[in-house]
Design a protein around this motif. Structure first.
Motif, PDB file in Angstrom:
ATOM      1  N   LEU A  22      -9.562   6.922 -10.395  1.00 31.63           N
ATOM      2  CA  LEU A  22      -8.856   6.006 -11.286  1.00 31.63           C
ATOM      3  C   LEU A  22      -7.369   6.346 -11.364  1.00 31.63           C
ATOM      4  CD1 LEU A  22      -8.926   3.700 -13.352  1.00 31.63           C
ATOM      5  CD2 LEU A  22      -9.515   5.397 -15.102  1.00 31.63           C
ATOM      6  N   CYS A  23      -7.060   7.648 -11.487  1.00 28.36           N
ATOM      7  CA  CYS A  23      -5.650   8.057 -11.578  1.00 28.36           C
ATOM      8  C   CYS A  23      -4.896   7.724 -10.290  1.00 28.36           C
ATOM      9  CB  CYS A  23      -5.565   9.552 -11.888  1.00 28.36           C
ATOM     10  SG  CYS A  23      -6.167  10.007 -13.531  1.00 28.36           S
ATOM     11  N   VAL A  24      -5.512   8.048  -9.163  1.00 28.70           N
ATOM     12  CA  VAL A  24      -4.851   7.774  -7.878  1.00 28.70           C
ATOM     13  C   VAL A  24      -4.670   6.268  -7.669  1.00 28.70           C
ATOM     14  CG1 VAL A  24      -5.081   7.969  -5.377  1.00 28.70           C
ATOM     15  CG2 VAL A  24      -5.638   9.916  -6.840  1.00 28.70           C
TER      16      VAL A  24
ATOM     17  N   GLY B 154       5.829  -1.868  -8.173  1.00 27.16           N
ATOM     18  CA  GLY B 154       7.276  -1.636  -8.220  1.00 27.16           C
ATOM     19  C   GLY B 154       7.966  -2.022  -6.931  1.00 27.16           C
ATOM     20  N   LEU B 155       7.363  -1.600  -5.792  1.00 30.17           N
ATOM     21  CA  LEU B 155       7.955  -1.972  -4.502  1.00 30.17           C
ATOM     22  C   LEU B 155       7.912  -3.480  -4.296  1.00 30.17           C
ATOM     23  CD1 LEU B 155       6.569   0.836  -2.154  1.00 30.17           C
ATOM     24  CD2 LEU B 155       8.917   0.560  -2.989  1.00 30.17           C
ATOM     25  N   GLY B 156       6.789  -4.103  -4.710  1.00 28.72           N
ATOM     26  CA  GLY B 156       6.700  -5.560  -4.568  1.00 28.72           C
ATOM     27  C   GLY B 156       7.745  -6.281  -5.389  1.00 28.72           C
ATOM     28  N   ASP B 157       7.948  -5.825  -6.644  1.00 33.84           N
ATOM     29  CA  ASP B 157       8.965  -6.449  -7.488  1.00 33.84           C
ATOM     30  C   ASP B 157      10.357  -6.252  -6.887  1.00 33.84           C
ATOM     31  OD1 ASP B 157       6.976  -7.190  -9.203  1.00 33.84           O
ATOM     32  OD2 ASP B 157       7.327  -5.570 -10.649  1.00 33.84           O
ATOM     33  N   ARG B 158      10.594  -5.038  -6.344  1.00 36.17           N
ATOM     34  CA  ARG B 158      11.915  -4.786  -5.745  1.00 36.17           C
ATOM     35  C   ARG B 158      12.149  -5.652  -4.513  1.00 36.17           C
ATOM     36  NH1 ARG B 158      16.986  -3.944  -6.763  1.00 36.17           N
ATOM     37  NH2 ARG B 158      18.063  -2.739  -5.134  1.00 36.17           N
ATOM     38  N   LEU B 159      11.114  -5.785  -3.671  1.00 35.93           N
ATOM     39  CA  LEU B 159      11.244  -6.648  -2.502  1.00 35.93           C
ATOM     40  C   LEU B 159      11.441  -8.106  -2.914  1.00 35.93           C
ATOM     41  CD1 LEU B 159       8.526  -5.105  -0.138  1.00 35.93           C
ATOM     42  CD2 LEU B 159      11.012  -4.922   0.075  1.00 35.93           C
ATOM     43  N   THR B 160      10.720  -8.523  -3.961  1.00 36.12           N
ATOM     44  CA  THR B 160      10.902  -9.883  -4.459  1.00 36.12           C
ATOM     45  C   THR B 160      12.315 -10.092  -4.979  1.00 36.12           C
ATOM     46  OG1 THR B 160       8.571  -9.999  -5.077  1.00 36.12           O
ATOM     47  CG2 THR B 160      10.048 -11.600  -6.086  1.00 36.12           C
TER      48      THR B 160
ATOM     49  N   VAL C 166       0.853   1.158  -9.409  1.00 34.56           N
ATOM     50  CA  VAL C 166       2.195   1.157  -9.999  1.00 34.56           C
ATOM     51  C   VAL C 166       3.260   1.157  -8.905  1.00 34.56           C
ATOM     52  CG1 VAL C 166       3.815   2.518 -11.376  1.00 34.56           C
ATOM     53  CG2 VAL C 166       1.470   2.186 -12.172  1.00 34.56           C
ATOM     54  N   ILE C 167       3.059   2.025  -7.912  1.00 40.29           N
ATOM     55  CA  ILE C 167       4.033   2.085  -6.809  1.00 40.29           C
ATOM     56  C   ILE C 167       4.083   0.765  -6.052  1.00 40.29           C
ATOM     57  CG2 ILE C 167       4.576   3.230  -4.637  1.00 40.29           C
ATOM     58  CD1 ILE C 167       3.403   5.798  -5.783  1.00 40.29           C
ATOM     59  N   THR C 168       2.901   0.208  -5.768  1.00 40.97           N
ATOM     60  CA  THR C 168       2.865  -1.067  -5.027  1.00 40.97           C
ATOM     61  C   THR C 168       3.525  -2.182  -5.816  1.00 40.97           C
ATOM     62  OG1 THR C 168       0.793  -0.368  -3.978  1.00 40.97           O
ATOM     63  CG2 THR C 168       1.335  -2.712  -3.902  1.00 40.97           C
TER      64      THR C 168
END
Length: 664
Positions: free
Chosen positions: A98-100, A110-116, A106-108
């Motif tokens: 669950l933690c992993v 964040g990266l998706g929002d940044r790419l968007t 969260v990382i995905t």
């Protein structure tokens, strides 16, 4: 009797139960995922253990091995022993999973929002000496294309476009053509053009030039003024790069120039288009010649340093000192342009040359007077002028400007027939009455796209036919649809009668030019195209602003296509230097010619700028020469002082200068 319902299969019931379970909650989805994983992992693990020759021989040992393999595969740990220890191992493995998974999510995200965000064009452009284009309109394709062509000669460059549109959509539209960008990098950003913070995305303070385009809509010019004020708030009044802007309505020129500041140049689109329509109607082919002259593909106006050997020489002698460029005037040391000055005007120290040339590199002067054949020069004589008959098909907000320009320059007895279309009223309420008696305006009801309307007119009795474009957003159809239909009707009548009609059509979209069914004597004018070309030229060479004020001013210089028979005897072989010498004697500068013979398929073919002075050819009766000519300060009457247009810059000099092409 109703047909009995077909019994539901077990497969359909199972699928329905599965779909209904998944729709309940996330927990149900996790349960099905666990069942699915166990249904695959446990049997495969058992198969691996039972096929392993080194596996334990006892059943309990093999079951323990199956447990370890399945736990390692599902990352649940491999602890064996008491059931409580195994349960705790499973619980710890689930918590770890669950933690992993949460961390990966969260990382995905964040990266998706940044790419968007990057795709939306919200990052700052960290460039210097780049070109910035603010706004989106039909002119953006011409402006960006010319900026790319201008910067491609340097090997690289950046053009940044900021508009309140989707970034991907802008990039797809601007790079639609093959080799549209090349070595130049195109960067698009999205944001509010009137927000100084959004303007900062394209770093205008470090740009080489900023161009502001008028959008479509009733408040487009007010939007331009607001953008200029936002630039003023971001950069200050007297700092920053040169700013070139355009408005559609003359009423907003003064406000736009005040907002642009001393480093700003403001052009007017509607008046420029109207002037080019009238000029092209009188001399078809001028539109194509102006495109060749003002784009970056060939010869263009340039300001170059003069060689020391030319200082002190008169203009008439300097104009004959260059083989592959045409001198049209001086730019004095104090920044004052002298376009087609009197032949005896002397080039002073610090003065620069205004030339039409293909290259800005300095060229050593060469005496070309030996190429002149005086026996081929046509004797000067009066140019016959007669009253004209013009037909205007369609009506828009630029049509009153066209009528007014025709009225100012018409000879007594001229006539303008107007067919406004089904949705427009007669033109008389929007055009003041003609008190001079030079032009009689007659309104004909009807629809230009209907053959019966055109057949009721004496089409082949007109000197020229002008087709006005529709307004953007005026109806469900695209603005060029009615223009293309009208051109199709006119072309059909041309083929039916076997005669060519001198037609000039106004288009809104540059892509419609390839679709227009034009006859051999037809031409097109794309609304705002000349303004866009002028904007890009001035943005790359700000000193050209004062030059264009004179070149396109009614009181300074003007561009015109004149019959070659005015300069050389028809049927005689002569060099282009002979044409240049004959034009200088008439107070004009010849900068090119347009051949028109049996091999010339269309009237806009054969435009040749800056030919070699030694080039010889037989000049026919249909050939035309492109000249820059100087008009007196006040010609009065037709084409006189009342025909001037506002200056492109705010200046202490007063007087008028152009945002468009004068009538010649």
């Amino acid at each position: 009797m109703a047909e009995r319902q077909r019994p539901t299969s077990l497969r359909d019931r199972a699928r329905y139960l599965f779909d209904r379970t998944l729709a309940r909650s996330t927990g149900a989805l996790l349960g099905w995922l666990a069942v699915g994983c166990l249904a695959i992992v446990v049997p495969v693990s058992a198969l691996l253990v039972w096929t392993d020759p080194d596996a334990p021989r006892s059943l309990s040992g093999r079951l323990t091995a199956v447990w370890r393999t399945s736990a390692e595969t599902l990352r649940l740990g491999g602890v064996t022993g008491a059931p409580l220890r195994m349960l705790l191992s499973v619980l710890l493995g689930l918590i770890t999973l669950l933690c992993v998974s949460t961390l990966v999510g969260v990382i995905t995200t964040g990266l998706g929002d940044r790419l968007t965000e990057l795709r939306r064009g919200r990052s700052t452009v960290l460039e210097r000496d780049h070109a910035v284009v603010l706004g989106w309109s039909d002119q953006v394709f011409t402006v960006v294309g010319e900026l790319i062509a201008a910067r491609a000669d340097r090997g690289r460059g950046v053009v940044a476009v900021l508009a309140d549109r989707d970034t991907a959509e802008m990039e797809a539209s601007l790079t639609a053509g093959p080799d549209a960008v090349g070595a130049v990098r195109l960067v698009c950003r999205t944001g509010s053009l009137t927000d100084p913070e959004a303007l900062g995305l394209v770093t205008p303070d470090a740009a080489a030039s900023v161009l502001v385009l008028p959008a479509e809509g009733a408040d487009a010019d007010l939007e331009v003024v607001r953008i200029l004020l936002a630039l003023r708030a971001l950069l200050g009044v007297r700092t920053g790069p040169p700013v070139v802007a355009a408005v559609r309505d003359e009423r907003y020129l003064s406000a736009a120039r005040l907002a642009a500041g001393p480093r700003g140049t403001v052009l007017e689109t509607d008046l420029t288009t109207a002037r080019l329509l009238v000029q092209s109607a009188r001399r078809p082919g001028l539109s194509a010649a102006l495109r060749d002259l003002l784009d970056f593909a060939g010869a263009e106006f340039r300001v170059v340093d003069a060689a020391d050997s030319l200082v002190g020489l008169p203009f008439a002698e300097i104009a004959s000192c260059f083989e592959v460029s045409c001198v049209v005037g001086f730019l004095t040391a104090d920044g004052r342009p002298l376009i087609v000055p009197p032949p005896g005007t002397v080039l002073g120290p610090g003065d620069r040359l205004v030339v039409v040339a293909r290259d800005a590199s300095p060229v050593p002067p060469v005496d070309c007077r030996a190429y002149v054949d005086r026996t081929a020069v046509a004797p000067p004589g009066p140019r016959p002028e007669e009253p004209s008959r013009v037909l205007l098909l369609g009506w828009n907000r630029r049509a009153p400007l066209v009528v007014d320009l025709l009225r100012r320059t018409a000879l007594p007895g001229s006539r303008l027939d107007v067919v406004t279309g089904p949705d427009a009223g007669p033109p008389r309420p929007v055009t003041p009455p003609d008190e001079s008696g030079r032009l009689d305006v007659v309104h004909h009801p009807g629809d230009p796209i209907r053959p019966e309307t055109l057949r009721a007119l004496d089409l082949f009795g007109y000197d020229s036919v002008v087709v006005s474009a529709g307004e953007v957003g005026a109806g469900p159809e695209r603005p060029d649809d009615r223009t293309l239909l009208t051109l199709l009707m006119l072309r059909s009548l041309e083929e039916e009668v076997g005669r060519a009609l001198p037609v000039v059509a106004e288009l809104c979209d540059h892509r419609s030019r390839a679709l227009a069914p034009l006859g051999p004597a037809s031409d097109t004018v794309v609304r705002g195209e000349l303004t866009a070309l002028l904007m890009t030229q001035i943005s790359q060479s700000p000193e050209l602003a004062v030059v264009f004020e004179e070149v396109f001013a009614a009181r300074g210089g003007a561009l015109a296509l004149r019959p070659a028979g005015h300069y050389v005897l028809p049927g005689r072989e002569a060099s282009f230097a002979t044409v240049v010498a004959a034009a200088l004697e008439r107070g004009e500068c010849a900068i090119g010619y347009r051949a028109h013979g049996p091999r010339t398929a269309r009237r806009d073919d054969g435009v040749r700028l800056c030919p070699h002075k030694a080039e010889r050819r037989v000049w026919g009766t249909g050939d035309e020469v492109l000249v820059v000519w100087a008009g007196p300060a006040d010609r009065g009457g037709a084409g006189g002082a009342d025909d001037r247009v506002p200056r492109m810059r705010r200046s202490h000099e007063g007087g008028d200068s152009p945002a468009g092409v004068p009538l010649g």
